[in-house]
Design an enzyme around this catalytic site. Structure first.
Site, mmCIF file in Angstrom:
data_model
loop_
_atom_site.group_PDB
_atom_site.id
_atom_site.type_symbol
_atom_site.label_atom_id
_atom_site.label_comp_id
_atom_site.label_asym_id
_atom_site.label_seq_id
_atom_site.Cartn_x
_atom_site.Cartn_y
_atom_site.Cartn_z
ATOM 1 N N ASP A 44 34.953 41.009 52.463
ATOM 2 C CA ASP A 44 34.149 41.252 53.813
ATOM 3 C C ASP A 44 32.600 40.680 53.554
ATOM 4 O OD1 ASP A 44 33.321 41.541 56.177
ATOM 5 O OD2 ASP A 44 33.899 43.571 56.457
ATOM 6 N N ASP A 45 32.337 39.576 54.263
ATOM 7 C CA ASP A 45 31.001 39.081 54.127
ATOM 8 C C ASP A 45 30.732 38.549 52.343
ATOM 9 O OD1 ASP A 45 30.858 40.034 56.577
ATOM 10 O OD2 ASP A 45 29.045 41.086 56.367
ATOM 11 N N CYS A 84 33.415 38.951 61.521
ATOM 12 C CA CYS A 84 34.643 39.811 61.100
ATOM 13 C C CYS A 84 35.779 39.829 62.100
ATOM 14 C CB CYS A 84 34.341 41.222 60.933
ATOM 15 S SG CYS A 84 32.894 41.655 59.844
ATOM 16 N N ARG A 88 39.417 37.687 61.588
ATOM 17 C CA ARG A 88 40.537 38.397 61.348
ATOM 18 C C ARG A 88 41.805 38.256 62.241
ATOM 19 N NH1 ARG A 88 38.678 42.657 57.451
ATOM 20 N NH2 ARG A 88 36.716 41.706 56.876
ATOM 21 N N LYS A 141 40.073 47.249 55.647
ATOM 22 C CA LYS A 141 39.273 47.253 57.071
ATOM 23 C C LYS A 141 40.325 46.285 57.863
ATOM 24 C CE LYS A 141 35.455 44.831 58.950
ATOM 25 N NZ LYS A 141 33.957 44.537 58.688
ATOM 26 N N HIS A 143 39.648 46.172 61.927
ATOM 27 C CA HIS A 143 39.047 45.614 62.641
ATOM 28 C C HIS A 143 39.263 44.685 63.731
ATOM 29 C CE1 HIS A 143 34.372 44.601 62.957
ATOM 30 N NE2 HIS A 143 34.570 45.240 64.006
ATOM 31 N N SER A 166 34.245 48.247 60.727
ATOM 32 C CA SER A 166 33.213 47.758 59.619
ATOM 33 C C SER A 166 32.412 49.284 58.947
ATOM 34 C CB SER A 166 31.946 47.139 60.455
ATOM 35 O OG SER A 166 32.646 45.806 60.635
ATOM 36 N N HIS A 241 30.355 44.025 52.707
ATOM 37 C CA HIS A 241 29.787 44.282 53.966
ATOM 38 C C HIS A 241 28.792 45.553 53.522
ATOM 39 C CE1 HIS A 241 29.089 45.304 58.233
ATOM 40 N NE2 HIS A 241 29.655 44.425 58.458
ATOM 41 N N ASP A 293 36.092 36.905 54.624
ATOM 42 C CA ASP A 293 36.199 36.832 56.186
ATOM 43 C C ASP A 293 35.149 35.877 56.913
ATOM 44 O OD1 ASP A 293 34.190 38.607 56.081
ATOM 45 O OD2 ASP A 293 34.707 39.628 57.693
ATOM 46 N N ASN A 294 33.980 35.972 56.120
ATOM 47 C CA ASN A 294 32.781 34.915 56.636
ATOM 48 C C ASN A 294 31.915 35.232 55.591
ATOM 49 O OD1 ASN A 294 32.537 37.800 58.746
ATOM 50 N ND2 ASN A 294 30.830 37.274 57.246
ATOM 51 N N LYS A 314 26.750 33.951 57.263
ATOM 52 C CA LYS A 314 27.291 34.779 58.497
ATOM 53 C C LYS A 314 26.978 34.669 59.861
ATOM 54 C CE LYS A 314 28.627 39.421 59.573
ATOM 55 N NZ LYS A 314 28.860 40.922 59.096
HETATM 56 MG MG MG Z 1 32.779 40.045 57.672
#
Ligand code: MG
Length: 470
Positions: A44-45, A84, A88, A141, A143, A166, A241, A293-294, A314
């Site tokens: 994540d991130d 996010c 996803r 996660k 989300h 998150s 994240h 994811d980003n 992001k």
């Molecule tokens: Mg993310």
């Protein structure tokens, strides 16, 4: 038994192998067990530049580096959105999030008080694989909606364990502390996020200092438990994240600071999962995909990651927001090498379905391509186009080496949008950092990409927005 039935029975007995019904049954079961297992690990991130093999000078990721050497390092692999929830949704459905109502210009992601989520009508990777006989687990996660109609158990997962959104939500820090301070210097209890096993809350606030370790153990348990049947594990890490919570074993170890500690722990987790595959004799028939994811959350300075040589992060549609460090591994399935062809997370649904020997219904528009031949090293990627959405608007399109920006805006929270009269154009093979606008030299390329934009917009049917429901 009448005469016709008796004749049929005698005829069938003459077919080799028919009479041994149990043997045929065994053959079918054995065939079933040969379907490839799939493990998708989603950070994540994490930025493009945050992995050793993708160029980070001080973050140590020996496990990911090894997987990339043995398998494939994808250098032009994208996500469906730069934040996010929509990212996803695109991953899970193989469709741009605008098609499922999972992106918004008003609310970029779902929150802990959101009422919406991924509609039941969407087919996820898990539901497709479950129909093909897979055992399915989502660890980490989600989300895509924490209420029951939208949760992992409603979307094809037999098992769920994780923080449903998150790790910076459910604020519980004192009024004297602002959000940025709480994320920069997090304390246990500042974020009252639940930890769930299926639909039951088993801990709140979740102890995030042990969460990476516990997600890892859950994945290992599932591998051991399901080793005799095909399985799909979607392992979605809650970090890097913010807030960053490395465990005691990793805290203070990385030269890159707390952010590096967290990445190194995620890398450790990858190593543990691969070891579990080997210990259970599954390494030759399992595909492991790792991506993020980003891009990095630049607002958090040293507590956010790095997109390396890519511009932005992001929330934005420059490369740093949507191009991710991606590794695919599986000694029996993946041809070793560096892949510079285009791929996206939306391609994983059709790819996994092919590996599982199942087909998707043709009653909807998909935005993914089957990459199995590219993974096997047998052909180039079928993908030639990437569409970059920010919220509900197309900001840019890449065709081949060229990317045209129609609207530009800096990363999350760093400035407003600018609609461009003449699109900016970059050759990403020559100029991955998007420094040299070559629009003037290539009006023909811009015209071609503008036609693609028009065709794409004509394919989008408006649906109910899920992120704006409260
Ligand atoms: Mg993310």
């Amino acid at each position: 038994m009448n005469k016709l039935r008796l004749q049929t029975f005698i005829f069938l007995m003459m077919i080799p192998g028919f009479f041994v019904g149990s043997k045929n049954l065994y053959a079918a079961t054995s065939q079933e067990s040969k379907k490839s297992n799939i493990i998708l690990i989603f950070a994540d991130d994490m930025g493009y530049g945050d992995v050793g093999i993708f160029g980070h000078p001080t973050i140590k990721t020996p496990n990911l580096d090894k997987l990339a050497f043995e398998g494939q390092k994808w250098t032009n692999f994208y996500v469906a959105a730069s934040v996010c929830t929509p990212s996803r949704a695109g991953l899970m459905t193989g469709r741009l999030p605008v098609r499922s109502g999972m992106c918004s210009d008003q609310k970029r992601v779902l929150y802990d008080n959101s009422k919406g989520g991924l509609p039941e009508s969407e087919i996820t990777i898990a539901s497709a694989l479950k129909d093909a006989g897979y055992s399915t687990a989502c660890i980490g996660k989600w989300h895509l909606g924490h209420l029951q109609p939208f949760d992992p158990n409603s979307h094809g997962f037999d098992y769920y364990y994780g923080i449903p959104y998150s790790n910076d939500m459910d604020h519980a820090f004192p009024d004297s502390v602002n959000y940025f301070e709480a994320c920069a210097n997090p304390k246990p209890g500042y974020f009252n996020v639940p930890l769930k096993r299926n639909r039951e809350i088993i801990e709140q606030p979740a102890d995030q200092t042990t969460i990476t370790r516990r997600y890892t153990q859950e994945a290992i348990n599932f591998i051991k438990e399901k080793k005799d049947e095909p399985f799909f594990i979607y392992m979605a890490q809650s970090m890097p994240h913010v807030p960053l919570f490395p465990s005691k074993d990793f805290e203070g170890k990385s030269l890159r600071g707390t952010y590096g500690d967290v990445i190194e722990e995620i890398d450790w987790s990858v190593g543990q999962i691969v070891s579990a595959l080997k210990e259970n004799g599954l390494e030759d028939n399992t595909l492991v995909v790792f991506t993020s994811d980003n891009g990095p959350w630049l607002l958090f300075n040293e507590n956010g990651g790095s997109a390396g040589l890519l511009k932005g992060g992001k929330g934005g549609t420059y490369e740093g927001g949507m191009r991710e460090p991606t590794v695919m591994w599986g000694p029996g399935l993946v041809k070793s090498g560096v892949v510079t062809d285009l791929g996206t997370t939306m391609d994983l649904l059709p790819t996994f379905c092919n590996l599982a020997g199942t087909q998707l219904p043709n009653d909807r528009v998909y935005d993914g391509y089957d990459l199995t031949q590219t993974i096997a090293g047998k052909s180039e990627s079928p993908r030639d186009v990437v569409i970059y959405y920010r919220g509900q608007k197309v900001f840019a399109i890449r065709k081949g080496a060229y990317k045209a920006h129609f609207i530009t805006q800096p990363a999350y929270g760093m400035g407003g949008p600018k609609e461009l009269e003449i699109p900016e154009l970059y050759n990403l093979n020559v100029d991955p950092s998007e420094k040299y606008n070559i629009a003037e030299q290539h009006p023909d390329v811009i015209a071609e990409i503008q036609i693609l934009l028009k065709e794409h917009l004509a394919s989008v049917v408006p649906v109910e927005n899920q992120l704006e429901k409260y």
